[in-house]
Write a protein that holds these residues in place. Structure first.
Motif, PDB file in Angstrom:
ATOM      1  N   SER A  45      49.794  78.975 104.838  1.00  0.00           N
ATOM      2  CA  SER A  45      50.393  77.688 104.505  1.00  0.00           C
ATOM      3  C   SER A  45      51.335  77.814 103.316  1.00  0.00           C
ATOM      4  O   SER A  45      52.203  76.981 103.115  1.00  0.00           O
ATOM      5  CB  SER A  45      49.299  76.669 104.212  1.00  0.00           C
ATOM      6  OG  SER A  45      48.523  77.107 103.117  1.00  0.00           O
ATOM      7  N   GLY A  52      56.297  68.757 104.810  1.00  0.00           N
ATOM      8  CA  GLY A  52      55.232  69.589 105.354  1.00  0.00           C
ATOM      9  C   GLY A  52      55.546  71.068 105.307  1.00  0.00           C
ATOM     10  O   GLY A  52      54.874  71.866 105.943  1.00  0.00           O
ATOM     11  N   ILE A  98      49.264  63.397  95.375  1.00  0.00           N
ATOM     12  CA  ILE A  98      49.777  64.754  95.525  1.00  0.00           C
ATOM     13  C   ILE A  98      50.234  65.312  94.181  1.00  0.00           C
ATOM     14  O   ILE A  98      50.713  64.584  93.304  1.00  0.00           O
ATOM     15  CB  ILE A  98      50.939  64.830  96.542  1.00  0.00           C
ATOM     16  CG1 ILE A  98      52.087  63.904  96.146  1.00  0.00           C
ATOM     17  CG2 ILE A  98      50.449  64.499  97.930  1.00  0.00           C
ATOM     18  CD1 ILE A  98      53.368  64.214  96.872  1.00  0.00           C
ATOM     19  N   LYS A 122      50.543  62.841 104.831  1.00  0.00           N
ATOM     20  CA  LYS A 122      50.407  62.610 106.262  1.00  0.00           C
ATOM     21  C   LYS A 122      51.788  62.310 106.817  1.00  0.00           C
ATOM     22  O   LYS A 122      52.496  61.439 106.318  1.00  0.00           O
ATOM     23  CB  LYS A 122      49.459  61.434 106.500  1.00  0.00           C
ATOM     24  CG  LYS A 122      48.623  61.649 107.715  1.00  0.00           C
ATOM     25  CD  LYS A 122      47.505  60.656 107.818  1.00  0.00           C
ATOM     26  CE  LYS A 122      47.046  60.662 109.262  1.00  0.00           C
ATOM     27  NZ  LYS A 122      47.536  59.589 110.066  1.00  0.00           N
ATOM     28  N   THR A 134      46.737  69.075  95.461  1.00  0.00           N
ATOM     29  CA  THR A 134      45.703  68.033  95.498  1.00  0.00           C
ATOM     30  C   THR A 134      46.148  66.953  96.482  1.00  0.00           C
ATOM     31  O   THR A 134      47.314  66.881  96.846  1.00  0.00           O
ATOM     32  CB  THR A 134      45.530  67.375  94.124  1.00  0.00           C
ATOM     33  OG1 THR A 134      46.774  66.751  93.782  1.00  0.00           O
ATOM     34  CG2 THR A 134      45.153  68.365  93.055  1.00  0.00           C
ATOM     35  N   GLY A 135      45.212  66.099  96.861  1.00  0.00           N
ATOM     36  CA  GLY A 135      45.549  64.983  97.733  1.00  0.00           C
ATOM     37  C   GLY A 135      46.024  65.435  99.097  1.00  0.00           C
ATOM     38  O   GLY A 135      45.709  66.531  99.532  1.00  0.00           O
ATOM     39  N   TYR A 136      46.768  64.574  99.756  1.00  0.00           N
ATOM     40  CA  TYR A 136      47.261  64.943 101.074  1.00  0.00           C
ATOM     41  C   TYR A 136      48.569  64.242 101.390  1.00  0.00           C
ATOM     42  O   TYR A 136      48.912  63.225 100.800  1.00  0.00           O
ATOM     43  CB  TYR A 136      46.227  64.613 102.157  1.00  0.00           C
ATOM     44  CG  TYR A 136      45.921  63.143 102.307  1.00  0.00           C
ATOM     45  CD1 TYR A 136      46.670  62.336 103.175  1.00  0.00           C
ATOM     46  CD2 TYR A 136      44.892  62.553 101.586  1.00  0.00           C
ATOM     47  CE1 TYR A 136      46.400  60.997 103.312  1.00  0.00           C
ATOM     48  CE2 TYR A 136      44.617  61.209 101.726  1.00  0.00           C
ATOM     49  CZ  TYR A 136      45.375  60.431 102.597  1.00  0.00           C
ATOM     50  OH  TYR A 136      45.110  59.094 102.727  1.00  0.00           O
ATOM     51  N   ARG A 195      49.329  60.809  99.140  1.00  0.00           N
ATOM     52  CA  ARG A 195      48.230  60.294  98.321  1.00  0.00           C
ATOM     53  C   ARG A 195      47.829  61.346  97.290  1.00  0.00           C
ATOM     54  O   ARG A 195      47.449  62.461  97.647  1.00  0.00           O
ATOM     55  CB  ARG A 195      47.016  60.009  99.206  1.00  0.00           C
ATOM     56  CG  ARG A 195      47.095  58.748 100.006  1.00  0.00           C
ATOM     57  CD  ARG A 195      46.745  57.496  99.209  1.00  0.00           C
ATOM     58  NE  ARG A 195      47.111  56.298  99.953  1.00  0.00           N
ATOM     59  CZ  ARG A 195      48.325  55.720  99.917  1.00  0.00           C
ATOM     60  NH1 ARG A 195      49.271  56.204  99.156  1.00  0.00           N
ATOM     61  NH2 ARG A 195      48.583  54.660 100.643  1.00  0.00           N
ATOM     62  N   PRO A 229      52.506  73.245 101.084  1.00  0.00           N
ATOM     63  CA  PRO A 229      51.251  72.493 100.992  1.00  0.00           C
ATOM     64  C   PRO A 229      51.106  71.885  99.596  1.00  0.00           C
ATOM     65  O   PRO A 229      51.666  72.399  98.641  1.00  0.00           O
ATOM     66  CB  PRO A 229      50.192  73.569 101.215  1.00  0.00           C
ATOM     67  CG  PRO A 229      50.829  74.835 100.755  1.00  0.00           C
ATOM     68  CD  PRO A 229      52.311  74.696 100.963  1.00  0.00           C
ATOM     69  N   THR A 230      50.360  70.781  99.494  1.00  0.00           N
ATOM     70  CA  THR A 230      50.109  70.225  98.154  1.00  0.00           C
ATOM     71  C   THR A 230      48.860  70.878  97.572  1.00  0.00           C
ATOM     72  O   THR A 230      48.030  71.393  98.302  1.00  0.00           O
ATOM     73  CB  THR A 230      49.834  68.708  98.202  1.00  0.00           C
ATOM     74  OG1 THR A 230      48.723  68.508  99.067  1.00  0.00           O
ATOM     75  CG2 THR A 230      51.015  67.939  98.690  1.00  0.00           C
TER      76      THR A 230
END
Lengths: 263, 247
Positions: A257, B80, B15, B90, B86-88, B13, B83-84
């Motif tokens: 990733s 996308g 991030i 969508k 923390t958090g996510y 959220r 990657p983050t």
């Protein structure tokens, strides 16, 4: 369940994309040089020639139908080498595919395996042409349908190693050199060149440790000896391959990733 | 809060993102073995600090801030690609990040690149067949269609990339300073289609240093300063804050 899957495949363009990327990959590999496809065929032939001289002419190993014996093993072995060694830098060379979109990286791996499968198909075809028309006293029986689970096993194993190695490449650039050594060793501790009895007597248990052994042993059982596969080996091999695939998928999630920022 | 998939394009959220930059290239097995007991401490760069927001479908969303404020990192996280920590994030739909180029392989011809990019962006082969001529004519590359793009000039590659993005673009487009591609004539053409086919109909996240562009197109603008989301709201206020910082 199946209809949901069907709709999903038909509704999206994933299958088309898989085929398109595989074809382009195959073309890049074999049509770029003048001799084209011929190279793909010359490679196993030259290897058979070398080992035939070494083992049959000079050392007189005395394996019956040695060319066919070697041929089928080398074709499968080369698929594994190309799919593992040949894809170590895949996340670097195919960066253009995932650097600008949210495409799933697993599709890149599948397309490369797909392109190698096209190559494997031609090589197996060539083997059967030799086996049926040139080799004397041998014939093909219904047992060759077992070649399907054996090749499936090979594909899972190759995909697993492809994922493991190419994702380790992100954090360890010299993985290629290390794998080259392992592959070099692996060739000589796989039952490719030896009589199976000699191999088993000298290195007992190795056919279970070396994941490519079961594939080669069983491929010979079903193609050359018109026999059912050794079931224990076949199932052990499948479980073993899935294990490597799971490690590979785990690494893809953990390391892969970050490929866009690290490579 | 239940999120409406029809309405929301991207949700972020909590991030945040930190880059760890090591001093020397510490990424071989050999180096790791030899430095088992004295691992070098990597430098930490906090590129994005805790933020929460969402981008609605069909909206034109601006991202402004000085160099190094985290604009491009944020765009990549929202697309996308990164990657983050923390958090996510969508994402509802396919995304495409565009700065000077889009993802193209220099080993492939223009024709192959059009098909690969189109397919990656979610089109079926038949749909690509339909827009193929449009892409080629828009990029003004008819006579080089079967040439590998490694023999193209940078302008030709940029035009091809832009043309693919215009005619085959993803549902969510991230545009990083793209209205500067090609010569003046091409730019005029680019701005025209930009207004026609993206502003109405697609979700656009626009990263730019040109405040005129931002004010003209964006309904909402996020203003970043040193990785912190300082303001998110109407364009006028965000632009004024940015101008004040530069004084």
């Amino acid at each position: 369940m199946i209809s949901i899957l069907k709709n999903w495949v038909r509704g999206s363009n994933k299958l088309e994309r898989f085929w398109l990327l595989s074809k382009i990959e195959y073309k890049l590999r074999y049509y770029e040089n003048k001799l084209g496809l011929v190279w793909a065929l010359i490679k196993p032939l030259s290897e058979i020639f070398i080992y035939y001289i070494a083992f049959e002419v000079i050392m007189k190993a005395g394996i019956p139908h040695f060319v066919s014996y070697l041929f089928i093993a080398l074709v499968l072995w080369n698929f594994f080498v190309e799919s593992s060694l040949g894809t170590i830098q895949i996340l670097a060379t195919k960066k253009y595919l995932y650097e600008y979109t949210n495409m799933n990286k697993i599709e890149i791996y599948l397309s490369v395996i797909g392109s190698n499968l096209i190559g494997l198909f031609f090589n197996i075809l060539m083997f059967f042409v030799y086996y049926i028309f040139i080799e004397k006293g041998m014939y093909v029986s219904w047992h060759i349908i077992f070649l399907i689970p054996i090749v499936l096993n090979l594909v899972i194993l190759s995909l697993g190693f492809s994922l493991i190695l190419s994702n380790l490449y992100i954090i360890a650039k010299d993985i290629q050199q290390i794998w080259l050594i392992i592959i070099g060793l692996g060739f000589w501790i796989s039952p490719i060149l030896y009589k199976l009895d000699t191999f088993r007597a000298a290195l007992p248990g190795l056919e279970y440790i070396n994941p490519i052994s079961n594939i080669i042993i069983n491929a010979r059982n079903v193609v050359l000896y018109n026999h059912v596969p050794e079931w224990g080996l076949l199932f052990w091999g499948l479980i073993y391959s899935v294990f490597f695939l799971l490690i590979g998928l785990y690494l893809l999630n953990r390391l892969g990733s970050k490929a866009a920022e690290k490579l | 809060m239940e999120l409406n998939k029809e309405k929301v394009a991207v949700i972020a959220r909590n991030i945040s993102k930190t880059f760890y930059i090591s001093e020397d290239s510490y990424n071989t097995v050999k180096k790791r073995l030899f430095n088992l007991f004295n691992t070098p401490k990597p430098k930490e760069v906090a590129a994005l600090k805790m933020m929460n927001f969402q981008i609605d479908r069909g909206e034109c969303f601006g991202l402004i801030g000085r160099n190094g404020s985290g604009k491009s990192t944020l765009a990549r996280v929202l697309a996308g690609v990164y990657p983050t920590d923390t958090g996510y994030v969508k994402i509802n739909g396919s995304t495409m990040l565009m700065n000077l180029g889009v993802g193209m392989s220099h080993e492939l011809t223009a024709r192959e690149n059009i098909y690969v990019s189109g397919s990656v962006l979610g089109l079926k082969i038949k749909e690509i067949d339909k827009v193929f001529d449009k892409i080629v004519d828009f990029a003004e590359l008819r006579e080089f269609i079967d040439t590998k793009i490694k023999f193209f000039s940078s302008g030709m590659i940029a035009r091809l990339g832009f043309s693919i993005a215009v005619n085959a673009g993803a549902e969510i487009m991230f545009l990083d300073e793209i209205l500067t591609v090609g010569d003046i004539k091409f730019q005029e053409k680019a701005i025209k289609v930009f207004e026609k086919s993206w502003i109405d109909g697609k979700t656009v996240i626009l990263v730019s240093h040109s405040m005129d562009v931002i004010k003209k197109y964006c309904q909402r603008v996020a203003y970043l300063k040193n990785g912190v989301l300082e303001y998110l709201g109407d364009a006028e206020t965000a632009v004024n804050m940015y101008i004040a910082e530069n004084k």
